[in-house]
Design a protein around this motif. Structure first.
Motif, PDB file in Angstrom:
ATOM      1  N   GLY A 139      11.545  12.914 -13.793  1.00  0.00           N
ATOM      2  CA  GLY A 139      11.964  13.275 -15.157  1.00  0.00           C
ATOM      3  C   GLY A 139      12.130  12.067 -16.056  1.00  0.00           C
ATOM      4  O   GLY A 139      12.867  12.105 -17.045  1.00  0.00           O
ATOM      5  N   ILE A 142       8.463   9.256 -21.013  1.00  0.00           N
ATOM      6  CA  ILE A 142       8.930   9.117 -22.404  1.00  0.00           C
ATOM      7  C   ILE A 142       7.836   9.542 -23.383  1.00  0.00           C
ATOM      8  O   ILE A 142       7.787   9.085 -24.511  1.00  0.00           O
ATOM      9  CB  ILE A 142       9.437   7.686 -22.706  1.00  0.00           C
ATOM     10  CG1 ILE A 142       8.395   6.629 -22.338  1.00  0.00           C
ATOM     11  CG2 ILE A 142      10.734   7.402 -21.983  1.00  0.00           C
ATOM     12  CD1 ILE A 142       8.801   5.228 -22.826  1.00  0.00           C
ATOM     13  N   PRO A 203       7.426  -0.227 -11.838  1.00  0.00           N
ATOM     14  CA  PRO A 203       7.701   0.006 -13.261  1.00  0.00           C
ATOM     15  C   PRO A 203       9.186  -0.210 -13.546  1.00  0.00           C
ATOM     16  O   PRO A 203      10.001  -0.172 -12.612  1.00  0.00           O
ATOM     17  CB  PRO A 203       7.303   1.476 -13.455  1.00  0.00           C
ATOM     18  CG  PRO A 203       7.366   2.089 -12.099  1.00  0.00           C
ATOM     19  CD  PRO A 203       7.086   0.994 -11.105  1.00  0.00           C
ATOM     20  N   GLY A 213       4.636  11.383 -10.179  1.00  0.00           N
ATOM     21  CA  GLY A 213       4.791  11.168 -11.627  1.00  0.00           C
ATOM     22  C   GLY A 213       3.990   9.963 -12.089  1.00  0.00           C
ATOM     23  O   GLY A 213       3.384   9.971 -13.163  1.00  0.00           O
ATOM     24  N   THR A 217       0.906  10.262 -14.820  1.00  0.00           N
ATOM     25  CA  THR A 217       1.026   9.630 -16.155  1.00  0.00           C
ATOM     26  C   THR A 217       0.257   8.310 -16.249  1.00  0.00           C
ATOM     27  O   THR A 217       0.399   7.601 -17.237  1.00  0.00           O
ATOM     28  CB  THR A 217       2.504   9.334 -16.491  1.00  0.00           C
ATOM     29  OG1 THR A 217       3.036   8.484 -15.456  1.00  0.00           O
ATOM     30  CG2 THR A 217       3.335  10.592 -16.580  1.00  0.00           C
ATOM     31  N   SER A 219       0.688   5.384 -14.597  1.00  0.00           N
ATOM     32  CA  SER A 219       1.733   4.373 -14.768  1.00  0.00           C
ATOM     33  C   SER A 219       1.247   2.956 -14.430  1.00  0.00           C
ATOM     34  O   SER A 219       0.205   2.765 -13.800  1.00  0.00           O
ATOM     35  CB  SER A 219       2.874   4.779 -13.835  1.00  0.00           C
ATOM     36  OG  SER A 219       3.750   3.742 -13.571  1.00  0.00           O
ATOM     37  N   ILE A 274       0.300  17.568  -7.656  1.00  0.00           N
ATOM     38  CA  ILE A 274      -0.066  16.544  -6.677  1.00  0.00           C
ATOM     39  C   ILE A 274       1.004  16.573  -5.586  1.00  0.00           C
ATOM     40  O   ILE A 274       2.208  16.475  -5.883  1.00  0.00           O
ATOM     41  CB  ILE A 274      -0.117  15.150  -7.334  1.00  0.00           C
ATOM     42  CG1 ILE A 274      -1.122  15.150  -8.492  1.00  0.00           C
ATOM     43  CG2 ILE A 274      -0.456  14.069  -6.310  1.00  0.00           C
ATOM     44  CD1 ILE A 274      -0.889  14.059  -9.511  1.00  0.00           C
ATOM     45  N   ARG A 415      19.828   1.514 -24.048  1.00  0.00           N
ATOM     46  CA  ARG A 415      19.394   2.535 -25.011  1.00  0.00           C
ATOM     47  C   ARG A 415      20.477   3.599 -25.224  1.00  0.00           C
ATOM     48  O   ARG A 415      20.769   4.007 -26.345  1.00  0.00           O
ATOM     49  CB  ARG A 415      18.131   3.188 -24.451  1.00  0.00           C
ATOM     50  CG  ARG A 415      17.159   3.645 -25.471  1.00  0.00           C
ATOM     51  CD  ARG A 415      15.884   4.089 -24.822  1.00  0.00           C
ATOM     52  NE  ARG A 415      16.108   4.897 -23.637  1.00  0.00           N
ATOM     53  CZ  ARG A 415      15.373   5.950 -23.301  1.00  0.00           C
ATOM     54  NH1 ARG A 415      14.389   6.320 -24.078  1.00  0.00           N
ATOM     55  NH2 ARG A 415      15.600   6.630 -22.193  1.00  0.00           N
ATOM     56  N   ASN A 550       1.634  23.533 -17.194  1.00  0.00           N
ATOM     57  CA  ASN A 550       2.200  22.601 -18.189  1.00  0.00           C
ATOM     58  C   ASN A 550       1.441  22.601 -19.518  1.00  0.00           C
ATOM     59  O   ASN A 550       0.971  21.541 -19.985  1.00  0.00           O
ATOM     60  CB  ASN A 550       2.246  21.177 -17.613  1.00  0.00           C
ATOM     61  CG  ASN A 550       3.311  20.334 -18.308  1.00  0.00           C
ATOM     62  OD1 ASN A 550       4.115  20.844 -19.105  1.00  0.00           O
ATOM     63  ND2 ASN A 550       3.328  19.043 -18.025  1.00  0.00           N
TER      64      ASN A 550
HETATM   65  P1  FAD Z   1       8.142  13.030 -14.699  1.00  0.00           P
HETATM   66  O1  FAD Z   1       8.762  12.467 -15.899  1.00  0.00           O
HETATM   67  O2  FAD Z   1       8.943  13.968 -13.885  1.00  0.00           O
HETATM   68  O3  FAD Z   1       6.779  13.782 -15.111  1.00  0.00           O
HETATM   69  C1  FAD Z   1       5.851  13.163 -15.947  1.00  0.00           C
HETATM   70  C2  FAD Z   1       4.612  14.047 -16.061  1.00  0.00           C
HETATM   71  O4  FAD Z   1       3.938  14.093 -14.818  1.00  0.00           O
HETATM   72  C3  FAD Z   1       4.913  15.490 -16.417  1.00  0.00           C
HETATM   73  O5  FAD Z   1       3.858  15.993 -17.181  1.00  0.00           O
HETATM   74  C4  FAD Z   1       4.939  16.189 -15.075  1.00  0.00           C
HETATM   75  O6  FAD Z   1       4.626  17.551 -15.175  1.00  0.00           O
HETATM   76  C5  FAD Z   1       3.877  15.419 -14.321  1.00  0.00           C
HETATM   77  N1  FAD Z   1       4.121  15.330 -12.877  1.00  0.00           N
HETATM   78  C6  FAD Z   1       5.177  14.745 -12.258  1.00  0.00           C
HETATM   79  N2  FAD Z   1       5.026  14.846 -10.926  1.00  0.00           N
HETATM   80  C7  FAD Z   1       3.855  15.494 -10.713  1.00  0.00           C
HETATM   81  C8  FAD Z   1       3.155  15.930  -9.555  1.00  0.00           C
HETATM   82  N3  FAD Z   1       3.611  15.690  -8.324  1.00  0.00           N
HETATM   83  N4  FAD Z   1       1.981  16.600  -9.722  1.00  0.00           N
HETATM   84  C9  FAD Z   1       1.481  16.828 -10.953  1.00  0.00           C
HETATM   85  N5  FAD Z   1       2.112  16.464 -12.071  1.00  0.00           N
HETATM   86  C10 FAD Z   1       3.278  15.805 -11.953  1.00  0.00           C
HETATM   87  N6  FAD Z   1       6.264   3.833 -17.073  1.00  0.00           N
HETATM   88  C11 FAD Z   1       5.462   2.878 -16.567  1.00  0.00           C
HETATM   89  O7  FAD Z   1       4.330   3.167 -16.216  1.00  0.00           O
HETATM   90  N7  FAD Z   1       5.895   1.591 -16.435  1.00  0.00           N
HETATM   91  C12 FAD Z   1       7.140   1.220 -16.786  1.00  0.00           C
HETATM   92  O8  FAD Z   1       7.510   0.056 -16.633  1.00  0.00           O
HETATM   93  C13 FAD Z   1       8.016   2.217 -17.296  1.00  0.00           C
HETATM   94  N8  FAD Z   1       9.286   1.913 -17.654  1.00  0.00           N
HETATM   95  C14 FAD Z   1      10.101   2.884 -18.140  1.00  0.00           C
HETATM   96  C15 FAD Z   1      11.416   2.554 -18.478  1.00  0.00           C
HETATM   97  C16 FAD Z   1      12.263   3.528 -18.969  1.00  0.00           C
HETATM   98  C17 FAD Z   1      13.646   3.169 -19.361  1.00  0.00           C
HETATM   99  C18 FAD Z   1      11.827   4.854 -19.113  1.00  0.00           C
HETATM  100  C19 FAD Z   1      12.739   5.914 -19.633  1.00  0.00           C
HETATM  101  C20 FAD Z   1      10.527   5.196 -18.764  1.00  0.00           C
HETATM  102  C21 FAD Z   1       9.654   4.221 -18.291  1.00  0.00           C
HETATM  103  N9  FAD Z   1       8.339   4.523 -17.928  1.00  0.00           N
HETATM  104  C22 FAD Z   1       7.517   3.549 -17.426  1.00  0.00           C
HETATM  105  C23 FAD Z   1       7.836   5.893 -18.078  1.00  0.00           C
HETATM  106  C24 FAD Z   1       7.994   6.788 -16.828  1.00  0.00           C
HETATM  107  O9  FAD Z   1       8.893   6.237 -15.903  1.00  0.00           O
HETATM  108  C25 FAD Z   1       6.632   7.027 -16.208  1.00  0.00           C
HETATM  109  O10 FAD Z   1       5.882   7.830 -17.092  1.00  0.00           O
HETATM  110  C26 FAD Z   1       6.649   7.654 -14.813  1.00  0.00           C
HETATM  111  O11 FAD Z   1       5.367   7.527 -14.267  1.00  0.00           O
HETATM  112  C27 FAD Z   1       7.056   9.112 -14.800  1.00  0.00           C
HETATM  113  O12 FAD Z   1       7.279   9.479 -13.439  1.00  0.00           O
HETATM  114  P2  FAD Z   1       8.295  10.656 -13.081  1.00  0.00           P
HETATM  115  O13 FAD Z   1       8.269  10.838 -11.616  1.00  0.00           O
HETATM  116  O14 FAD Z   1       9.601  10.417 -13.695  1.00  0.00           O
HETATM  117  O15 FAD Z   1       7.532  11.882 -13.776  1.00  0.00           O
END
Ligand code: FAD
Length: 555
Positions: A139, A142, A203, A213, A217, A219, A274, A415, A550
């Motif tokens: 979750g 951003i 990250p 995630g 996304t 990442s 995934i 933040r 989604n």
């Molecule tokens: P979620 O937020 O839970 O989901 C993101 C998306 O992926 C959603 O659409 C969800 O439906 C989908 N999803 C999640 N899991 C699956 C799955 N298993 N199968 C299919 N779809 C799925 N990002 C970076 O890349 N580098 C950074 O350095 C970075 N720094 C950050 C710092 C802060 C303070 C914040 C708030 C965010 C940052 N992010 C960064 C963004 C975020 O952490 C990434 O986008 C991360 O990859 C999201 O992973 P999550 O597991 O939290 O996914």
């Protein structure tokens, strides 16, 4: 409720951990100067969960029973807090909407399947009932990638991967590890470390984001210069789609194209769930060091990073902050003496900089990371030192790098601290060719300042370069302003849009590593052209004709 770790519903990280400024004496005058906010201002009373108007679940007893039959009654949760945690990600817009009781569509139920078979049954039950299904990792996104469309009338199921956390297998010869998609960064890394391996993907959100995630996304972690972005690290995967499982074996390379692996990367839940990823892992390096350097200007730092990217050196981190971000970094030091470079460096070095005629407030802080055996590290350091010297830079030493390494996962808490005091702080990042980076930097900072003037605030914008490639790098902008609750989101939109448009106008992409979601979707067509959008729409419609997976993200 299953024992799955979630972040605070109203902000970053876990309960009991928050940001404090009292041990950073230079921060208060700095923030006062840049956005006219006194950090000693008491926080506004925060909205409590009980203050929220949480709509009752809208799900038929039949669908609820079908989900319970798959995951068990304890793993199909419709309690308020769980539903709220799964409503949004962690963008500033998400946090403002949550705290502002803006909850047009909360998931009706959160399910926690135990394995891929249960994921398949949940997906199929959702499709059969014409429900919306949103995969949830940590979750932490951003980009607005999680919330259901405001006007969604169908039932909404949040599928939390939090019980799929295991390292399944390591092919020791290939360095290919199969890992379940719900593993959070620290858990995944601990399991790999126990067998002598590392993923090398760190990250800033590492502690609260998941492997699935990251893939969904596209990442990137701070050591991407060495280990690659998640798109490079991902060698294979399994994804549950309606009625079947996509299986991509872990392969070093393939000419089977167009690449289905690439289609899943960044798909944000629109193609399926995934469940497992095969990733390239590496032996834990013998040495790991991040050195700090100073440059007389941002341009000099960018030029040095470019030369390093095409040299024989292969550092794990290349990063240079502009003067504004350098001042911010200095201001967050404990017991710092000031916000100029004099607060950081020794008296001897301070004199050297003065003798060189540097403008001490224009100084730019840089970090370069090295990993590997002692000989490798020594050789890399020597190559980099020479290049940095040729661009007028000087070595600061290990201290600042160690500090950066220690506090990098704490920075996100700032933040929330600012939000509690009526200020918005957010980031926008992009990637562009080396030839465009300096003009882009100037263009974006000018656009942000114009936007601050337009909304009538004293704003702040700062930037760093990170994630170097042969052809270019990522520019990462942080901006902040005090809004005093006067139309905060409308004013935020003016600044965010100005920055995003400046990216596109200067040959940048809409985001280097935060994905598209809903936040960046308005720039998709300018990023990949109308034909590119048409290909994407065809892909999503082919896999998910009923728009159950989604919907509303990316396109
Ligand atoms: P979620 O937020 O839970 O989901 C993101 C998306 O992926 C959603 O659409 C969800 O439906 C989908 N999803 C999640 N899991 C699956 C799955 N298993 N199968 C299919 N779809 C799925 N990002 C970076 O890349 N580098 C950074 O350095 C970075 N720094 C950050 C710092 C802060 C303070 C914040 C708030 C965010 C940052 N992010 C960064 C963004 C975020 O952490 C990434 O986008 C991360 O990859 C999201 O992973 P999550 O597991 O939290 O996914």
């Amino acid at each position: 409720m299953p024992a799955v770790q979630h972040m605070k519903w109203y902000g970053w990280g876990v309960e009991g951990v928050s940001f404090h400024h009292e041990d950073k004496p230079a921060l208060r005058p700095f923030v006062q100067e840049i956005i006219d906010l006194d950090l000693a201002t008491p926080p506004k009373p925060r909205t409590q969960l009980s203050d929220l108007d949480i709509p009752a679940p809208r799900i038929s007893p039949e669908l609820h029973a079908a989900l319970v039959a798959v995951v068990g009654v304890d793993n199909a949760v419709d309690e308020d807090e769980d539903r709220i945690v799964h409503t949004y990600g962690k963008s500033i817009r998400d946090l403002m909407r949550l705290r502002g009781n803006d909850l047009p569509r909360v998931p009706d139920v959160v399910v926690y399947p135990a394995d891929e078979d249960e994921v398949q049954q949940v997906v199929d039950a959702a499709i059969a009932a014409d429900a919306v299904l949103i995969p949830f990792g940590g979750g932490s996104n951003i980009a607005g990638s999680l919330q259901a469309p405001e006007d969604e009338t169908r039932p909404v199921i949040s599928l939390d991967l939090g019980r799929l956390t295991k390292l399944l297998d390591v092919d020791e010869e290939a360095g290919l590890a199969r890992i379940q998609a719900g593993a959070l960064g620290p858990d995944l890394e601990a399991q790999l470390n126990a067998r002598g391996w590392t993923l090398g993907h760190f990250p800033d959100s590492f502690t609260h984001s998941t492997l699935g995630g990251w893939v969904a996304t596209r990442s990137s972690g701070m050591q991407s210069d060495k280990y690659g972005d998640i798109a490079d690290i991902t060698r294979g995967l399994r994804m549950v789609m309606p009625g079947r499982v996509l299986v991509l074996r872990g392969l070093p390379s393939t000419s089977t194209g167009p690449s289905v692996r690439e289609m899943v990367l960044g798909s944000e839940g629109r193609l399926g769930v995934i469940t497992e990823v095969t990733v390239q892992v590496h032996r834990i390096p013998e040495e790991r060091v991040i050195l700090g350097y100073l440059f007389p200007s941002f341009e000099a730092g960018v030029a040095a990073m470019q030369e390093i990217s095409t040299s024989d050196a292969s550092p794990s981190v290349t990063r240079v902050s502009d003067a504004g971000e350098t001042r911010f970094s200095f201001s967050t030091r404990k017991k710092s003496k000031g916000v100029s470079v004099s607060g950081l460096v020794s008296k001897g070095l301070f004199k050297v900089l003065e003798r060189r005629g540097w403008d001490l407030d224009a100084v730019c802080l840089s970090f370069v990371g090295y990993e590997g055996g002692p000989d490798h590290v020594r050789r890399q350091k020597a190559i980099v030192k020479k290049i940095i010297g040729q661009h007028g830079g000087i070595l600061l030493g290990k201290g600042p790098g160690e500090l950066y390494d220690q506090k990098k996962f704490d920075t996100p808490y700032i933040r929330d601290f600012l939000l509690d005091r009526g200020a918005a702080a957010d980031v926008s990042e992009t990637a562009a060719p080396w030839s465009q980076l300096v003009p882009m930097y100037e263009n974006v900072t000018a656009a942000a300042r114009k936007a601050f003037a337009q909304i009538g605030v004293q704003g702040w914008v700062m930037c760093h370069l990170s994630h170097s490639y042969h052809s270019g790098a990522c520019l990462y902008f942080t901006f902040a302003f005090r809004h005093d609750d006067q139309e905060p989101l409308a004013r935020y939109d003016v600044v965010k849009s100005a920055i995003q448009q400046a990216f596109i106008d200067t040959h940048g992409t809409l985001s280097h590593h935060h994905g598209v979601g809903t936040e960046h979707a308005p720039w998709l067509e300018q990023d990949i052209s109308p034909a590119g959008v048409q290909i994407m729409e065809g892909l999503f419609a082919g896999v998910d004709p009923g728009r159950n997976l989604n919907p509303g993200k990316i396109t």
